[in-house]
Design a protein around this motif. Structure first.
Motif, PDB file in Angstrom:
ATOM      1  N   VAL A 170       0.833  -1.205   0.000  1.00 17.31           N
ATOM      2  CA  VAL A 170       0.000   0.000   0.000  1.00 17.31           C
ATOM      3  C   VAL A 170       0.866   1.252   0.000  1.00 17.31           C
ATOM      4  O   VAL A 170       0.630   2.201  -0.763  1.00 17.31           O
ATOM      5  CB  VAL A 170      -0.951  -0.002   1.218  1.00 17.31           C
ATOM      6  N   PHE A 171       1.903   1.254   0.833  1.00 13.82           N
ATOM      7  CA  PHE A 171       2.781   2.426   0.899  1.00 13.82           C
ATOM      8  C   PHE A 171       3.592   2.587  -0.385  1.00 13.82           C
ATOM      9  O   PHE A 171       3.855   3.710  -0.823  1.00 13.82           O
ATOM     10  CB  PHE A 171       3.706   2.322   2.114  1.00 13.82           C
ATOM     11  N   SER A 172       3.981   1.475  -0.996  1.00 10.45           N
ATOM     12  CA  SER A 172       4.710   1.553  -2.267  1.00 10.45           C
ATOM     13  C   SER A 172       3.824   2.136  -3.359  1.00 10.45           C
ATOM     14  O   SER A 172       4.270   2.964  -4.177  1.00 10.45           O
ATOM     15  CB  SER A 172       5.206   0.167  -2.682  1.00 10.45           C
ATOM     16  N   LEU A 173       2.557   1.728  -3.392  1.00 15.75           N
ATOM     17  CA  LEU A 173       1.619   2.271  -4.376  1.00 15.75           C
ATOM     18  C   LEU A 173       1.398   3.762  -4.161  1.00 15.75           C
ATOM     19  O   LEU A 173       1.403   4.554  -5.117  1.00 15.75           O
ATOM     20  CB  LEU A 173       0.290   1.520  -4.300  1.00 15.75           C
ATOM     21  N   LEU A 174       1.227   4.152  -2.900  1.00 14.08           N
ATOM     22  CA  LEU A 174       1.024   5.573  -2.608  1.00 14.08           C
ATOM     23  C   LEU A 174       2.271   6.388  -2.957  1.00 14.08           C
ATOM     24  O   LEU A 174       2.163   7.464  -3.559  1.00 14.08           O
ATOM     25  CB  LEU A 174       0.675   5.751  -1.125  1.00 14.08           C
ATOM     26  N   ASN A 175       3.433   5.879  -2.591  1.00 13.16           N
ATOM     27  CA  ASN A 175       4.670   6.596  -2.912  1.00 13.16           C
ATOM     28  C   ASN A 175       4.858   6.718  -4.419  1.00 13.16           C
ATOM     29  O   ASN A 175       5.317   7.752  -4.915  1.00 13.16           O
ATOM     30  CB  ASN A 175       5.877   5.876  -2.296  1.00 13.16           C
ATOM     31  N   GLY A 176       4.523   5.653  -5.148  1.00  8.31           N
ATOM     32  CA  GLY A 176       4.629   5.701  -6.597  1.00  8.31           C
ATOM     33  C   GLY A 176       3.689   6.711  -7.210  1.00  8.31           C
ATOM     34  O   GLY A 176       4.059   7.454  -8.133  1.00  8.31           O
ATOM     35  N   LEU A 177       2.458   6.771  -6.702  1.00  9.08           N
ATOM     36  CA  LEU A 177       1.492   7.744  -7.214  1.00  9.08           C
ATOM     37  C   LEU A 177       1.939   9.176  -6.929  1.00  9.08           C
ATOM     38  O   LEU A 177       1.855  10.050  -7.803  1.00  9.08           O
ATOM     39  CB  LEU A 177       0.114   7.483  -6.589  1.00  9.08           C
ATOM     40  N   ILE A 178       2.415   9.422  -5.724  1.00 13.12           N
ATOM     41  CA  ILE A 178       2.838  10.778  -5.361  1.00 13.12           C
ATOM     42  C   ILE A 178       4.075  11.189  -6.155  1.00 13.12           C
ATOM     43  O   ILE A 178       4.167  12.326  -6.646  1.00 13.12           O
ATOM     44  CB  ILE A 178       3.127  10.878  -3.851  1.00 13.12           C
ATOM     45  N   TYR A 179       5.025  10.277  -6.312  1.00 15.38           N
ATOM     46  CA  TYR A 179       6.211  10.590  -7.107  1.00 15.38           C
ATOM     47  C   TYR A 179       5.828  10.848  -8.568  1.00 15.38           C
ATOM     48  O   TYR A 179       6.354  11.761  -9.212  1.00 15.38           O
ATOM     49  CB  TYR A 179       7.217   9.444  -7.014  1.00 15.38           C
TER      50      TYR A 179
ATOM     51  N   MET B 285       1.123  17.248  -1.711  1.00 13.23           N
ATOM     52  CA  MET B 285       1.783  17.373  -3.003  1.00 13.23           C
ATOM     53  C   MET B 285       0.937  16.741  -4.109  1.00 13.23           C
ATOM     54  O   MET B 285       0.800  17.299  -5.205  1.00 13.23           O
ATOM     55  CB  MET B 285       3.167  16.715  -2.958  1.00 13.23           C
ATOM     56  N   GLY B 286       0.376  15.588  -3.828  1.00 15.73           N
ATOM     57  CA  GLY B 286      -0.471  14.936  -4.817  1.00 15.73           C
ATOM     58  C   GLY B 286      -1.714  15.742  -5.132  1.00 15.73           C
ATOM     59  O   GLY B 286      -2.125  15.854  -6.298  1.00 15.73           O
ATOM     60  N   ALA B 287      -2.314  16.341  -4.106  1.00 17.34           N
ATOM     61  CA  ALA B 287      -3.515  17.152  -4.315  1.00 17.34           C
ATOM     62  C   ALA B 287      -3.211  18.381  -5.161  1.00 17.34           C
ATOM     63  O   ALA B 287      -3.995  18.765  -6.043  1.00 17.34           O
ATOM     64  CB  ALA B 287      -4.097  17.565  -2.962  1.00 17.34           C
ATOM     65  N   VAL B 288      -2.066  19.018  -4.922  1.00 16.16           N
ATOM     66  CA  VAL B 288      -1.668  20.182  -5.721  1.00 16.16           C
ATOM     67  C   VAL B 288      -1.467  19.792  -7.178  1.00 16.16           C
ATOM     68  O   VAL B 288      -1.871  20.510  -8.100  1.00 16.16           O
ATOM     69  CB  VAL B 288      -0.391  20.822  -5.139  1.00 16.16           C
TER      70      VAL B 288
END
Length: 313
Positions: free
Chosen positions: A5-14, A144-147
């Motif tokens: 889950v954290f890897s997916l979130l980190n990938g999306l944000i990056y 950051m993702g929201a922006v």
């Protein structure tokens, strides 16, 4: 499950961060046909502007002003430099922006030194958003993702639903007609370049506080941004978003895979052959994570040279 889950979130944000930087480059290329090699330099300028202003006016105001300053620098570059060489063709534009990137980098080193600066997230934003098991996910990453998502929506609405977008798109293909209707085409192009630089500056002002703000940050992300625009399709905003998310997820997920290609070959019953070949097959996928975006770019160039959502070659 937690690590996935954290890897997916980190990938999306990056990936969304990559889009924030590549969006301005895509906008400039699609509107003006200029492939700006110095685009990542505006990303770095945004971070350093925000770092300098944070102690004076607070984090939020510093981010806003840093974005405007990066846009102003971009407008100056277009008006006094790019416009003078535009008539000579793309080669002169590439050389000019390439040289400009070195000037910006050396100027940063001159004023701030050749080492990272202490640009940090304010304590009010340095809080966890949620927790899964024993791991907490920082709220600033979600910000950051929201922006980035808000940026995508704003650019799309501006270009497709406003009169400004109509004028900008018309100025690309029918500049004489646009001028005949009373619009200043040169001013439109300067505004487009300034907005593209401002978007990169916004990305730097926000991401610089979370990642590292250093004189090498433009080089580190600049190469990846060009991979994004090539994979997504030069000039395609939707392609830039798709490619950014794809590259972010591939990189993030690969880092956590402690397996090699030899393990995959052995899984299908060819262990002896895999051990005999050795070499690249024995490398862990995690150690190859940084090269996977470039492998994806080569694959896209072979199968679809125009990019995933670009025009077909």
């Amino acid at each position: 499950m937690e690590s996935l889950v954290f890897s997916l979130l980190n990938g999306l944000i990056y990936g969304l961060l990559l889009f924030m930087v590549s969006a301005g480059l895509t906008l400039i290329f699609s509107m003006m046909g200029v492939l700006n090699f110095a685009h990542a330099s505006f990303y770095m300028l945004g971070a350093y502007f925000a770092y300098t202003l944070q102690g004076v006016m607070g984090f939020g105001a510093a981010v806003v002003l840093a974005t405007l300053l990066a846009g102003a620098v971009g407008a100056v570059v277009e008006r006094w430099f790019l416009r003078r060489v535009h008539r000579h063709g793309h080669a002169h534009e590439l050389l000019l922006t390439f040289g400009l990137s070195f000037i910006v980098a050396e100027s940063i080193k001159l004023f701030f030194g050749n080492y990272p600066v202490d640009y940090r997230i304010p304590k009010s934003l340095d809080v966890p958003a949620f927790a899964i098991g024993s791991q907490q996910y920082p709220a600033y990453r979600l910000l950051m993702g929201a922006v980035a998502l808000a940026m995508f929506v704003a650019i799309w609405l501006l270009l497709t639903r406003t009169r400004v977008g109509i004028v900008v798109r018309a100025a690309i293909y029918k500049p004489a007609m646009v001028e005949a209707l009373g619009h200043n085409v040169q001013l439109v192009f300067m505004g487009v370049f300034g907005v593209g630089a401002a978007l990169a500056g916004l990305a730097g002002a926000i991401a610089g506080a979370f990642y590292t703000t250093s004189p090498n940050m433009a080089l580190e992300i600049g190469v990846m941004v060009f991979v994004v625009v090539v994979v997504g399709g030069l000039g395609s905003l939707g392609g830039a978003m798709l490619a950014s998310l794809l590259i972010g997820l591939i990189t993030s997920l690969a880092v956590g895979v402690d397996r090699s290609l030899a393990d995959l070959v052995a899984f299908v019953g060819a262990r002896d052959w895999a051990e005999g070949v050795g070499g690249l097959l024995t490398l862990k996928l995690s150690s190859l994570a940084a090269t996977l975006p470039f492998a994806l770019m080569l694959l896209v160039l072979l199968l679809r040279p125009g990019g995933l959502l670009g025009e077909k070659a």
